[in-house]
Design an enzyme around this catalytic site. Structure first.
Site, short mmCIF file in Angstrom:
data_model
loop_
_atom_site.label_atom_id
_atom_site.label_comp_id
_atom_site.label_asym_id
_atom_site.label_seq_id
_atom_site.Cartn_x
_atom_site.Cartn_y
_atom_site.Cartn_z
N GLU A 92 38.89 45.30 38.36
CA GLU A 92 37.85 44.54 37.67
C GLU A 92 38.57 43.71 36.61
O GLU A 92 39.04 44.25 35.61
CB GLU A 92 36.85 45.50 37.03
CG GLU A 92 35.91 44.88 36.02
CD GLU A 92 35.21 45.92 35.15
OE1 GLU A 92 34.84 45.57 34.01
OE2 GLU A 92 35.05 47.08 35.58
N ARG A 107 36.90 38.55 29.37
CA ARG A 107 37.09 38.60 27.92
C ARG A 107 38.10 37.58 27.43
O ARG A 107 38.20 37.33 26.22
CB ARG A 107 37.53 40.01 27.49
CG ARG A 107 36.57 41.10 27.87
CD ARG A 107 37.12 42.46 27.47
NE ARG A 107 36.41 43.54 28.14
CZ ARG A 107 36.74 44.83 28.03
NH1 ARG A 107 37.77 45.18 27.27
NH2 ARG A 107 36.06 45.75 28.69
N LYS A 139 27.08 51.57 36.18
CA LYS A 139 28.18 51.87 35.26
C LYS A 139 27.61 52.64 34.07
O LYS A 139 26.67 52.18 33.42
CB LYS A 139 28.82 50.57 34.79
CG LYS A 139 29.90 50.74 33.73
CD LYS A 139 30.54 49.41 33.38
CE LYS A 139 31.59 49.53 32.31
NZ LYS A 139 32.29 48.26 32.06
#
Length: 211
Positions: free
Chosen positions: A41, A45, A128
């Site tokens: 993943e 950011r 998640k």
């Protein structure tokens, strides 16, 4: 099971990558694969996130997704870059709807029973759990399993090589995610031997626990 949980469940470990240079992405994927981990993943950011996804998309031996997906624009950008799945730290109805429109699987983040029910209203059963360590860890997984027996979790936040196998022993956990095998400093320095070694250690810990 949708495509993303099937892929992530098969890998069992999902590295959470923060990368500052997209040119490092192919070598990173090679190192993870050499260590037995065939997915990642790559978070949005940093400005390099999308280009890093683009640099690793389309490989037959590696599955790349986008993490920290917070907006519908990011859904579009990640899909256009070739991300094969999306992960979000929280649950946003518009983001989920846009992912469905783009036909890309998403694993939204939850921390409460209310959020789990909202995810179920979208037909999403693979979620998640974030930040897992702060919301109760494995105890939270077990507590949520009572009222939500059909939900499977991807714990993230506080997961490490020391507790990953314990999480994965739970039937309510389909995979775990974390960044301990992909240190940002090592990636930036081009130290992919460290990434390979840490990935191999994580894979070995999980494999040994399953025997």
């Amino acid at each position: 099971m949708t495509a993303a949980p099937a892929v992530l469940g098969a890998n069992r470990i999902v590295p959470v990558v923060v990368i500052d240079g997209a040119d490092r992405a192919p070598d990173l994927a090679d190192a993870l694969t050499a260590g037995g981990i065939r997915c990642a993943e790559i978070t949005l950011r940093t400005p390099a996130g999308l280009d890093a996804i683009r640099a690793t998309a389309g490989r037959s031996d590696f599955v790349v997704g986008a993490g920290t997906v917070l907006t519908t624009d990011q859904v579009d950008a990640a899909a256009d870059a070739g991300a094969q799945f999306l992960v979000s730290p929280g649950l946003d109805d518009a983001v989920i709807a846009r992912a469905a429109e783009r036909g890309i699987p998403i694993v939204p983040g939850v921390a409460t029973a209310t959020e789990i029910q909202r995810a179920l209203s979208h037909g999403i059963h693979h979620l998640k759990l974030f930040p897992a360590g702060l919301v109760g860890g494995l105890a939270a997984v077990r507590a949520f399993a009572g009222p939500f027996p059909d939900v499977k979790f991807l714990p993230s936040g506080g997961v490490s090589v020391d507790n990953a196998a314990e999480y994965l022993a739970s039937p309510s956990v389909f995979a775990v995610s974390g960044s301990w095998m992909v240190p940002t400093a090592a990636i930036s320095a081009g130290d992919f031997d460290t990434v390979r070694s840490l990935s191999a250690a994580a894979t070995a810990a999980i494999d040994s626990s399953a025997k």
